[in-house]
Design a protein around this motif. Structure first.
Motif, short mmCIF file in Angstrom:
data_model
loop_
_atom_site.label_atom_id
_atom_site.label_comp_id
_atom_site.label_asym_id
_atom_site.label_seq_id
_atom_site.Cartn_x
_atom_site.Cartn_y
_atom_site.Cartn_z
N GLN A 82 -33.16 -71.10 -49.73
CA GLN A 82 -33.59 -72.24 -50.28
C GLN A 82 -33.26 -72.43 -51.82
O GLN A 82 -32.45 -73.37 -51.77
CB GLN A 82 -35.29 -72.12 -50.38
CG GLN A 82 -35.94 -72.05 -49.28
CD GLN A 82 -37.51 -71.81 -49.62
OE1 GLN A 82 -37.96 -71.30 -50.35
NE2 GLN A 82 -38.45 -72.59 -48.31
N ASP A 83 -32.82 -71.49 -52.50
CA ASP A 83 -32.19 -71.57 -53.69
C ASP A 83 -30.85 -71.97 -53.48
O ASP A 83 -30.19 -72.91 -54.17
CB ASP A 83 -32.34 -70.25 -54.62
CG ASP A 83 -33.64 -70.01 -55.15
OD1 ASP A 83 -34.45 -70.86 -54.96
OD2 ASP A 83 -33.97 -68.99 -55.65
N GLU A 84 -30.04 -71.47 -52.39
CA GLU A 84 -28.63 -71.67 -52.21
C GLU A 84 -28.42 -72.76 -51.41
O GLU A 84 -27.37 -73.58 -51.79
CB GLU A 84 -28.06 -70.33 -51.25
CG GLU A 84 -26.61 -70.38 -51.05
CD GLU A 84 -25.72 -70.05 -52.52
OE1 GLU A 84 -24.63 -70.65 -52.33
OE2 GLU A 84 -26.25 -69.36 -53.24
N PHE A 85 -29.23 -73.38 -50.32
CA PHE A 85 -28.77 -74.33 -49.78
C PHE A 85 -29.91 -75.54 -49.84
O PHE A 85 -29.93 -76.59 -49.13
CB PHE A 85 -28.81 -73.99 -48.19
CG PHE A 85 -27.87 -73.01 -48.14
CD1 PHE A 85 -26.49 -73.27 -48.22
CD2 PHE A 85 -28.21 -71.71 -47.83
CE1 PHE A 85 -25.60 -72.46 -47.90
CE2 PHE A 85 -27.10 -70.70 -47.54
CZ PHE A 85 -25.78 -70.94 -47.47
N GLY A 86 -30.67 -75.38 -50.61
CA GLY A 86 -31.81 -76.43 -50.91
C GLY A 86 -33.27 -76.12 -50.20
O GLY A 86 -33.30 -75.80 -49.15
N ALA A 87 -34.25 -76.28 -50.67
CA ALA A 87 -35.69 -75.70 -50.11
C ALA A 87 -36.16 -76.77 -49.04
O ALA A 87 -36.83 -76.49 -48.35
CB ALA A 87 -36.70 -75.88 -51.40
N GLU A 88 -35.46 -78.06 -49.25
CA GLU A 88 -35.93 -78.91 -48.14
C GLU A 88 -35.33 -78.62 -46.61
O GLU A 88 -35.87 -79.11 -45.60
CB GLU A 88 -35.27 -80.50 -48.48
CG GLU A 88 -33.82 -80.44 -48.63
CD GLU A 88 -33.30 -80.13 -49.83
OE1 GLU A 88 -32.08 -80.18 -49.62
OE2 GLU A 88 -34.01 -79.43 -50.51
N ASN A 89 -34.59 -77.76 -46.72
CA ASN A 89 -33.55 -77.32 -45.39
C ASN A 89 -34.36 -75.91 -44.45
O ASN A 89 -34.25 -76.04 -43.27
CB ASN A 89 -32.30 -76.74 -45.65
CG ASN A 89 -31.38 -77.97 -46.07
OD1 ASN A 89 -31.36 -78.99 -45.53
ND2 ASN A 89 -30.56 -77.74 -47.19
N PHE A 90 -35.38 -75.35 -45.31
CA PHE A 90 -36.08 -74.41 -44.80
C PHE A 90 -37.42 -74.23 -45.05
O PHE A 90 -37.93 -74.11 -46.13
CB PHE A 90 -35.42 -73.04 -45.02
CG PHE A 90 -33.83 -72.88 -45.00
CD1 PHE A 90 -33.30 -72.80 -43.74
CD2 PHE A 90 -33.06 -73.08 -46.14
CE1 PHE A 90 -31.76 -72.63 -43.74
CE2 PHE A 90 -31.71 -73.17 -46.23
CZ PHE A 90 -31.02 -72.90 -44.90
#
Length: 96
Positions: A82-90
């Motif tokens: 979530q930190d690396e790719f965005g919390a909205e994605n997972f």
């Protein structure tokens, strides 16, 4: 004559992914690439597949020992992704 905006290849790929509906697959590939850099080579070879379906990341691992380790650290890995790719994605992480 220069174009007003030149696209970087990653932006172009993201645009095609959005148009043709394979954004989840593209994100799964990015997560797998991240794991390849994060884990050592022997551990990474145990990762069979990485998929993203309806914001649920599924990581399939061959080794029972590594699978158990990932399950114990599930919240750590989910937060890392979530930190690396965005919390909205997972929303969740499944270790299979």
């Amino acid at each position: 004559m220069k174009k007003k905006r030149e696209y970087q290849s990653s932006e172009l790929v993201k645009s095609f992914a959005k148009i043709y509906g394979f954004e989840d697959k593209l994100m799964a590939i990015q997560v797998k690439n991240f794991l390849e850099d994060y884990l050592d080579n022997a551990l990474f070879k145990e990762i069979e597949s990485v998929n993203l379906k309806e914001k649920i990341l599924e990581i399939k691992i061959k080794s029972a020992l590594l699978r158990n380790d990932f399950r114990m650290k599930k919240s750590f890995f989910l937060k890392k992704f979530q930190d690396e790719f965005g919390a909205e994605n997972f929303n969740d992480l499944y270790i299979l």
